[in-house]
Structure formats: C-alpha cells, structure tokens
Design an enzyme around this catalytic site. Structure first.
Site, PDB file in Angstrom:
ATOM      1  N   SER A   1       5.943  -5.286   4.985  1.00  0.00           N
ATOM      2  CA  SER A   1       5.252  -4.567   3.906  1.00  0.00           C
ATOM      3  C   SER A   1       6.177  -4.262   2.739  1.00  0.00           C
ATOM      4  CB  SER A   1       4.734  -3.252   4.485  1.00  0.00           C
ATOM      5  OG  SER A   1       4.423  -2.346   3.451  1.00  0.00           O
TER       6      SER A   1
ATOM      7  N   GLU B   1       6.332  -1.609   1.432  1.00  0.00           N
ATOM      8  CA  GLU B   1       6.810  -0.238   1.650  1.00  0.00           C
ATOM      9  C   GLU B   1       8.249  -0.205   2.173  1.00  0.00           C
ATOM     10  OE1 GLU B   1       5.561   3.136   1.455  1.00  0.00           O
ATOM     11  OE2 GLU B   1       4.237   2.233  -0.018  1.00  0.00           O
TER      12      GLU B   1
ATOM     13  N   TYR C   1       6.146   5.278   7.485  1.00  0.00           N
ATOM     14  CA  TYR C   1       5.568   3.936   7.660  1.00  0.00           C
ATOM     15  C   TYR C   1       6.570   2.866   7.209  1.00  0.00           C
ATOM     16  CZ  TYR C   1       2.682  -0.142   6.576  1.00  0.00           C
ATOM     17  OH  TYR C   1       2.181  -1.410   6.494  1.00  0.00           O
TER      18      TYR C   1
HETATM   19  P1  GDR Z   1      -0.683   2.019   0.440  1.00  0.00           P
HETATM   20  O1  GDR Z   1      -2.271   1.930   0.218  1.00  0.00           O
HETATM   21  O2  GDR Z   1      -0.240   3.374   0.842  1.00  0.00           O
HETATM   22  O3  GDR Z   1      -0.029   1.448  -0.789  1.00  0.00           O
HETATM   23  O4  GDR Z   1      -0.477   1.050   1.684  1.00  0.00           O
HETATM   24  P2  GDR Z   1      -3.318   3.035  -0.260  1.00  0.00           P
HETATM   25  O5  GDR Z   1      -4.504   2.266  -0.710  1.00  0.00           O
HETATM   26  O6  GDR Z   1      -3.528   4.075   0.782  1.00  0.00           O
HETATM   27  O7  GDR Z   1      -2.588   3.732  -1.509  1.00  0.00           O
HETATM   28  C1  GDR Z   1      -2.312   3.035  -2.718  1.00  0.00           C
HETATM   29  C2  GDR Z   1      -1.913   4.024  -3.795  1.00  0.00           C
HETATM   30  O8  GDR Z   1      -3.048   4.804  -4.164  1.00  0.00           O
HETATM   31  C3  GDR Z   1      -2.656   6.165  -4.269  1.00  0.00           C
HETATM   32  N1  GDR Z   1      -3.837   7.026  -4.085  1.00  0.00           N
HETATM   33  C4  GDR Z   1      -4.577   7.152  -2.973  1.00  0.00           C
HETATM   34  N2  GDR Z   1      -4.485   6.559  -1.755  1.00  0.00           N
HETATM   35  C5  GDR Z   1      -5.421   6.861  -0.825  1.00  0.00           C
HETATM   36  N3  GDR Z   1      -5.379   6.251   0.377  1.00  0.00           N
HETATM   37  N4  GDR Z   1      -6.419   7.775  -1.073  1.00  0.00           N
HETATM   38  C6  GDR Z   1      -6.538   8.418  -2.283  1.00  0.00           C
HETATM   39  O9  GDR Z   1      -7.429   9.219  -2.493  1.00  0.00           O
HETATM   40  C7  GDR Z   1      -5.579   8.093  -3.283  1.00  0.00           C
HETATM   41  N5  GDR Z   1      -5.392   8.492  -4.574  1.00  0.00           N
HETATM   42  C8  GDR Z   1      -4.352   7.841  -5.056  1.00  0.00           C
HETATM   43  C9  GDR Z   1      -1.602   6.326  -3.181  1.00  0.00           C
HETATM   44  O10 GDR Z   1      -0.838   7.513  -3.409  1.00  0.00           O
HETATM   45  C10 GDR Z   1      -0.821   5.023  -3.376  1.00  0.00           C
HETATM   46  O11 GDR Z   1       0.084   5.175  -4.428  1.00  0.00           O
HETATM   47  C11 GDR Z   1      -1.115  -0.212   1.767  1.00  0.00           C
HETATM   48  C12 GDR Z   1      -1.393  -0.493   3.239  1.00  0.00           C
HETATM   49  O12 GDR Z   1      -2.172  -1.657   3.337  1.00  0.00           O
HETATM   50  C13 GDR Z   1      -0.122  -0.705   3.992  1.00  0.00           C
HETATM   51  O13 GDR Z   1      -0.424  -1.071   5.330  1.00  0.00           O
HETATM   52  C14 GDR Z   1       0.661  -1.824   3.311  1.00  0.00           C
HETATM   53  O14 GDR Z   1       1.857  -2.066   3.987  1.00  0.00           O
HETATM   54  C15 GDR Z   1       0.939  -1.428   1.864  1.00  0.00           C
HETATM   55  O15 GDR Z   1      -0.305  -1.212   1.205  1.00  0.00           O
HETATM   56  C16 GDR Z   1       1.674  -2.522   1.116  1.00  0.00           C
END
Ligand code: GDR
Length: 326
Positions: free
Chosen positions: A128, A130, A152
């Site tokens: 990832s 990450e 993670y």
């Molecule tokens: P991520 O995905 O953490 O990057 O991991 P996510 O879609 O959860 O977050 C992306 C970005 O959006 C911001 N964010 C929010 N996120 C969520 N979930 N809910 C919210 O309400 C929200 N508002 C803003 C987050 O802070 C973040 O910056 C994904 C997963 O698929 C992992 O398994 C993978 O390894 C990585 O992408 C690359």
C-alpha cells in the site's frame, strides 16, 4: 498440463472479487481463504461457484500455513487483512497481526511449497502507498523510503519488507504498492463510496448532507479492476520486483464530493451538502499521496483504463441504480 492454481486471501473483498473473476476467465483454478464469520462468503460462493472457498482465520498460523501447503498454488495473492487505515488506529494490535504477521506466514508456506515441488510459486503482496507515510518526495515510486505514519502503514511495511526477505530466499515474491483504488464494490467505510452513496440519495431527495473528515486530503484514486490486472501481470513477470500501481493524478476529497454531487444532479449547490465532522479527522493524515507508475507501465505494459471523472460517474450511477431497485 493441469490448470494453473491460485490461492487468494481476502477473496470476498473488493479486489478479491475482481481478481477471482480475472483469474477464472483466464482458466486458473481459484482457491480462496474466507473467514469463518465472513458475512460476504455465502454471497461470494453463490456468484462465483467455480471458486473453491476454504474457511479459515488469518490469526491461526498453523491452519494458514497448512492451507497454503494443501492447495499447492502456482500463484498466491495476499490481499487479506485490515484494509481500513481509520480502523487501524482503534485496533493497532489486530492490524499488526492480520495485515503484517499473516503475510509472513503466507510467505513461509509459499516457499515451502516451492522447495518441495520444485515449481516456481509466485507470491503477490497487496502492499500500500500507506507504507510511504508522509513522504517528502512526489510522486512516490519504488525507491521512496518506507516511513509509515499509521498502524496500518506500519503493518503493511512489515509485510512489504518480508516480501523482500523471501525474494532473497528464492521465492518469486512481488509487492504491488497499490495507491487508492475504488469501484462500485467499495464498502462505504471508505470515503469514495461513502460520498457516492450519499450523493445518490441527495440527488434523489434534493436535501441531505455528507459528513466528512479531512476535505483537503489529496489522493491518487484509480479503478480497482485495473489494479488487480497489474497484480496478475506482476505474478507472471519473468522477475520478481516491486511495482507502484497508481494513476499519477490527484484530487482532493472535496473535489471527489463535488464531482459526485454534480453527477447526481445537484449542480452548483453542491457545497451546501458537504459538512465537516471533526470526529472524522484522523490523528495523522497524509495530505498528499501520488504515485509514479512509470516502472509498471514500462516493464509490464500496464496502464490505467478509467480516469477520475469516469470512476466517479460509474460509482454514482451504480448507487443511483441501487436506490431505484429498492
Ligand atoms: P485510505 O482510504 O485511508 O486512503 O486507505 P479512505 O477512503 O478511508 O480515506 C481517503 C482519504 O479521505 C479522507 N476522508 C475520509 N475517509 C473516510 N474513510 N471517511 C470520511 O468520512 C472521510 N473524510 C475524509 C481520509 O482522511 C483520507 O485522507 C485506502 C485503503 O484502500 C487502504 O487499504 C489502502 O492501502 C490505501 O487506500 C492506499
């Protein structure tokens, strides 16, 4: 010659489903590990009757190792584990166990099969972006230092390093460093699907809001089926290497929300439907992640087939259809 055999962990997830479909269409015998309590397993078995599902648990190391040795796969795709960065902050130990340690068990099993059979076993780790954490170089590529900033990311980093260790022991072990990749199959715990599901409702009802955390986070969002295609190409490449899988294009969470709301028919009014809930902000959230997929393009002939606008449109349209079916 008998059909190639693949073992997929995390088969009932977004990527697992697309991967199973790709492999089955290619004539591969597909085996999948499913957790005893996986609510998605029955539906997966119904929609993919050709796949052989094995109940098990990533935390049961002996059982996991025995499964790899029993299936004797030619290709192993390790997709299972905690996939939510947000969840990993609440459950760092479980994340380390399932996302980190289990990968080591799978690698050990794969090497044992290779040594016993004398056949090449290809191992693909779903790594990832990450693992890069708050990178200081943009875009990130295979040479970017591994410096995670979330539990993670740290668990994925351990698995990533173990892939290199096992490659050194002669296993065809590859890490695909996947940047965010989405599809209509994404669960709403991830921001893209949360937005598109809400946008579809707001488009229908004409009112409502999407509660979000960090609107300024910039991500490199790709199309999940493209990313599993890259994993299969990596498994079959002559040499085992690491590959960054990304589009190279970034958008903010706010831009994602705007594009989705506009697609759902909300128009210039979209801002009224987005609210920030401070509870949804993460302890640490990398402001910008963008990948350089030059290597996978050059060496594996891979390229993304779906751009940002089409990705959002496909997800919103799917959620609109789901509402109409109700
Ligand atoms: P991520 O995905 O953490 O990057 O991991 P996510 O879609 O959860 O977050 C992306 C970005 O959006 C911001 N964010 C929010 N996120 C969520 N979930 N809910 C919210 O309400 C929200 N508002 C803003 C987050 O802070 C973040 O910056 C994904 C997963 O698929 C992992 O398994 C993978 O390894 C990585 O992408 C690359």
């Amino acid at each position: 010659m008998s059909a190639r055999r693949a073992l997929v962990t995390g088969i009932t997830g977004q990527d697992g489903g697309y991967l199973a479909e790709l492999l089955l269409a290619d004539g591969v015998e597909v085996h999948g590990l499913v957790h005893h309590e996986d609510a998605l397993a029955a539906e997966f078995a119904r929609t993919h009757p050709e796949a052989v599902l094995h109940p098990g648990d990533l935390a049961d190391h002996a059982g996991l190792r025995a499964l790899v040795e029993e299936v004797e796969p030619d290709e192993v795709y390790n997709l299972a584990g905690v996939s939510s960065v947000a969840f990993s902050w609440e459950h760092p130990v479980t994340t380390a166990e399932l996302t980190g340690v289990a990968a080591a068990v799978m690698l050990q099993g794969a090497l044992a099969v290779q040594e016993r059979s004398g056949r090449r076993v290809s191992f693909v780790q779903a790594s990832s972006s990450e693992i890069f954490g708050e990178a200081s170089t943009f875009p990130q590529d295979e040479t970017t230092p591994v410096r995670p900033v979330s539990p993670y990311g740290a668990a994925k980093a351990f698995a990533h390093h173990m892939v290199t260790v096992y490659r050194g022991k002669g296993l065809h072990a590859t890490s695909c460093i996947l940047f965010n990749h989405e599809s209509p199959r994404r669960p709403p715990t991830f921001v893209t699907r949360k937005i598109t599901a809400a946008a579809a409702r707001i488009g229908r009802d004409g009112h409502g809001t999407i509660q979000l955390g960090n609107l300024d986070a910039r991500r490199d969002w790709g199309w999940a089926p493209d990313y599993v295609d890259a994993m299969v190409r990596a498994a079959r490449h002559a040499t085992a290497e690491d590959f960054v899988i990304a589009t190279g294009e970034t958008h903010t969470v706010a831009e994602f929300a705007e594009t989705a709301l506009r697609r759902a028919g909300v128009g210039d009014d979209w801002r009224r439907h987005v609210e920030v809930d401070p509870e949804l902000l993460r302890p640490v959230d990398t402001p910008l992640m963008v990948g350089d997929a030059g290597k996978v393009r050059r060496e594996l002939g891979w390229q993304p087939t779906v751009g940002f606008a089409e990705l959002v449109a496909q997800m919103v349209d799917h959620d609109v259809e789901l509402l109409q079916d109700r």
